[in-house]
Motif scaffolding. Sequence first.
Motif, mmCIF file in Angstrom:
data_model
loop_
_atom_site.group_PDB
_atom_site.id
_atom_site.type_symbol
_atom_site.label_atom_id
_atom_site.label_comp_id
_atom_site.label_asym_id
_atom_site.label_seq_id
_atom_site.Cartn_x
_atom_site.Cartn_y
_atom_site.Cartn_z
ATOM 1 N N GLU A 1 0.868 -1.183 0.000
ATOM 2 C CA GLU A 1 0.000 0.000 0.000
ATOM 3 C C GLU A 1 0.902 1.230 0.000
ATOM 4 O O GLU A 1 1.725 1.389 0.894
ATOM 5 C CB GLU A 1 -0.865 0.033 1.258
ATOM 6 C CG GLU A 1 -1.730 -1.187 1.469
ATOM 7 C CD GLU A 1 -2.271 -1.215 2.906
ATOM 8 O OE1 GLU A 1 -2.830 -0.206 3.354
ATOM 9 O OE2 GLU A 1 -2.100 -2.243 3.577
ATOM 10 N N HIS B 1 -7.702 6.205 -1.553
ATOM 11 C CA HIS B 1 -8.401 6.992 -0.540
ATOM 12 C C HIS B 1 -7.538 8.111 -0.004
ATOM 13 O O HIS B 1 -6.333 8.136 -0.202
ATOM 14 C CB HIS B 1 -8.930 6.108 0.599
ATOM 15 C CG HIS B 1 -7.889 5.335 1.356
ATOM 16 N ND1 HIS B 1 -7.108 5.900 2.325
ATOM 17 C CD2 HIS B 1 -7.517 4.044 1.286
ATOM 18 C CE1 HIS B 1 -6.299 4.976 2.828
ATOM 19 N NE2 HIS B 1 -6.511 3.846 2.209
ATOM 20 N N GLU C 1 -3.568 7.494 -0.651
ATOM 21 C CA GLU C 1 -3.027 6.134 -0.740
ATOM 22 C C GLU C 1 -3.508 5.435 -2.001
ATOM 23 O O GLU C 1 -4.645 5.638 -2.440
ATOM 24 C CB GLU C 1 -3.448 5.303 0.479
ATOM 25 C CG GLU C 1 -2.887 3.879 0.426
ATOM 26 C CD GLU C 1 -3.327 3.002 1.586
ATOM 27 O OE1 GLU C 1 -3.013 3.350 2.738
ATOM 28 O OE2 GLU C 1 -3.978 1.976 1.329
HETATM 29 MG MG MG Z 1 -4.958 0.705 3.120
#
Ligand code: MG
Length: 744
Positions: free
Chosen positions: A237, A306, A315
């Motif tokens: 991520e 988001h 992210e």
């Molecule tokens: Mg995440």
Amino acid sequence: MTQSKSRLDAVTAATMWREASVNGHHHKPRAGTAAPVTNQPRIEDLFGEDVFSERVMRERLPKETFRAVMRTIKHGDRLPEEVADVVASTMKDWAIERGATHYTHWFQPLTGLTAEKHDAFVSPDGTGGAISQFAGSALVQGEPDASSFPSGGLRATFEARGYTAWDPTSPVFLNRSGDTVTLCIPTAFVSWTGVALDKKTPLLRSMEALSGQAMRVLRIFGTDKGVSRIITTLGPEQEYFLIDRNLYFARQDLLACDRTLFGARPPKGQQLEDHYFGAIPARVLAYMAECERELYRLGVPIKTRHNEVAPAQYEIAPIFETANVACDHQMLVMEALKRVAPRYGLQCILHEKPFAGINGSGKHNNWSMSTDTGLNLLDPKTETHNNLQFMVFLCAVIRAVDVYADVLRASIASASNDHRLGANEAPPAIMSIFLGDMLTDIVDQIETGQTTRTLKGGKLELGARTLPELPRDTGDRNRTSPFAYTGNRFEFRAVGSSQSSAWPNTVLNTMVAESLDFIASALEKSLGKTPSPVKLNAEIKALLKKIVKQHKRVIFNGDGYSAAWHNEAEKDRGLPHLRDSVDALPIFKGKKAADLFAKYKVLKREETESRAVIFIEKYCKQVTIEADTMLGMARTQYLPAALAHQTRLANAVASTEAAGVDVDAQRNFLETFVGKVSAMNEAIGTLAAASDHHDDDPFQHAKHIKAHVKPAMAELRKIVDDLESIVADELWPVPTYRDLLFIK
Ligand code: MG
Ligand code: ADP
């Protein structure tokens, strides 16, 4: 007045860009399309468009050739030369049809970035014309000059020969830049002497090492039927910041260092927690969508987007893949984030800590192991207490993180990540494992020798008839843990946002391989040839019990940010606490790390040592560039602005006094201000003296930086940030945090 102009001009330009893009002026839909819902192709049609994928190969290659390539990809068989020729020629035709003119071996030198050197497909045909050519040999091997990449002493400058070798397990793709299309072949990069000069080679070796050891464990359980290898999986991520590009160009520190070296905290930071998961600003959403489209074309399975915790922080996350492919794709993600931003008047910042006082960025490294038949070895299943094989893999990871905590910590050390780790918003620099209630309970049971139950999450009743009843997870989450179990994988949260995923995963794979080796060796010895199920069960439980007893100190489910934990970890549990890069990076010089990598043939001793040197040199260079940038800004921007303000104050005092009005109070004020400006001047001198330093030994140089340069930087910053809140806004020479973080 020119100084005040630069800040205000930048802010005006930024605001105009924002308005225009929000109103859609920069991105009109294509003319002539009849009121479409969207003018973009469907993701399903776009996905993998620019990848020479298994599907393309199946369609285009002769059956036998296709099978040979798949054997190489799936089982690591060597590709015969005739086969490589056919593959190369098909690849070339496919690429040229899509507009490609050149090909490149795409590799990841130890700079931490990617590298490419393009060659044209075209060659003279000898009769005055030209033909396009691409031989199997050019696909399989390249020979870039290796002398200008970091080698950490492995190679002298005159020893230039290096090779790139095709990694068939990572798909070939097309790189588009405007109308220029280039065929990119993922490759490993080694020197003429055969030492790895890149990040991919050791990663592939570590995956092999882990696979070999994990297979031994499966053989003990008799669950290896039909499994030919174990794959490590990775879902990274990526957190990042977006700021207006006009403002970015008005800040020398952002331009040179990708972070702000000065800047007072704005009155509104992230206190209200109103940005996290908030509605995504229009301009940012348009940007994200375009990044995603470019990445879909490259076959990168982007899933999530988001707003993150800090203002202007976001992210992007893909669906997990084989670690090797995921690491290559992660490089493509970072490149796409950077590349697309200017089209929206934005600058993407991947630095771990671009702004003081608000959250930094990490790259949460979701990691697991799975069989090539698709069984996730860290999936606990429902009756975990009966799942002995899962417990073995779990305990192997627990043991590895305890035994190699220092090496794991060092794998994420960098000048930029130093601002994050251990600060009060990121996982601490102490490596510990969060397991959650259910697994902690299992581990406790293992320690007693009897596993009889699995805690259940149960149901969550929401109290409104129209809302569904939710199944509840068996454990909560913990944001403060650097290494957290999240249901079917571990999330290594301390990885830095700007770093390549390859190195931390290389380290992780290798240390878990060692742990699996330890377990398999112990069991093979105690079990003998054909143990009865009862004996198998008893021996495994006895071994796991020992492992838990010895290594449970690394398990911690509480608040990793708290001072109490830091105390307990160091004093009571004896866990290593390597606070920064200067403490952590020498680990790669030591015997422990060198032995580990050498034993599993991931890195030869000199390869490990070279990495220590490269990382610490990078640390020194990075901080020195920051110190020099600070000096430049302080001397040529902040000091003149402060003096201009001082002149204003002095003029005000003088003219008021001339008018016969009492100005004692204001004279005091002027004196205090003059004192601050003088302090700035002094701090500039101190920093200049500290940073003017040389040491042939980079490890010694780093110590000097830690002891003298960094404190001098902090002192200068403190003074300038204080002045920022006093000097007239219109005189302030650079965009402030308020400008940078809130013009979205
Ligand atoms: Mg995440
Ligand atoms: P979070 O809620 O932790 O922010 P995200 O959905 O943003 O979660 O990201 C979780 C990541 O973990 C995704 O990339 C996902 O594909 C990945 N992941 C899920 N299962 C595995 C696995 N078995 N191995 C590695 N990564 C995994």
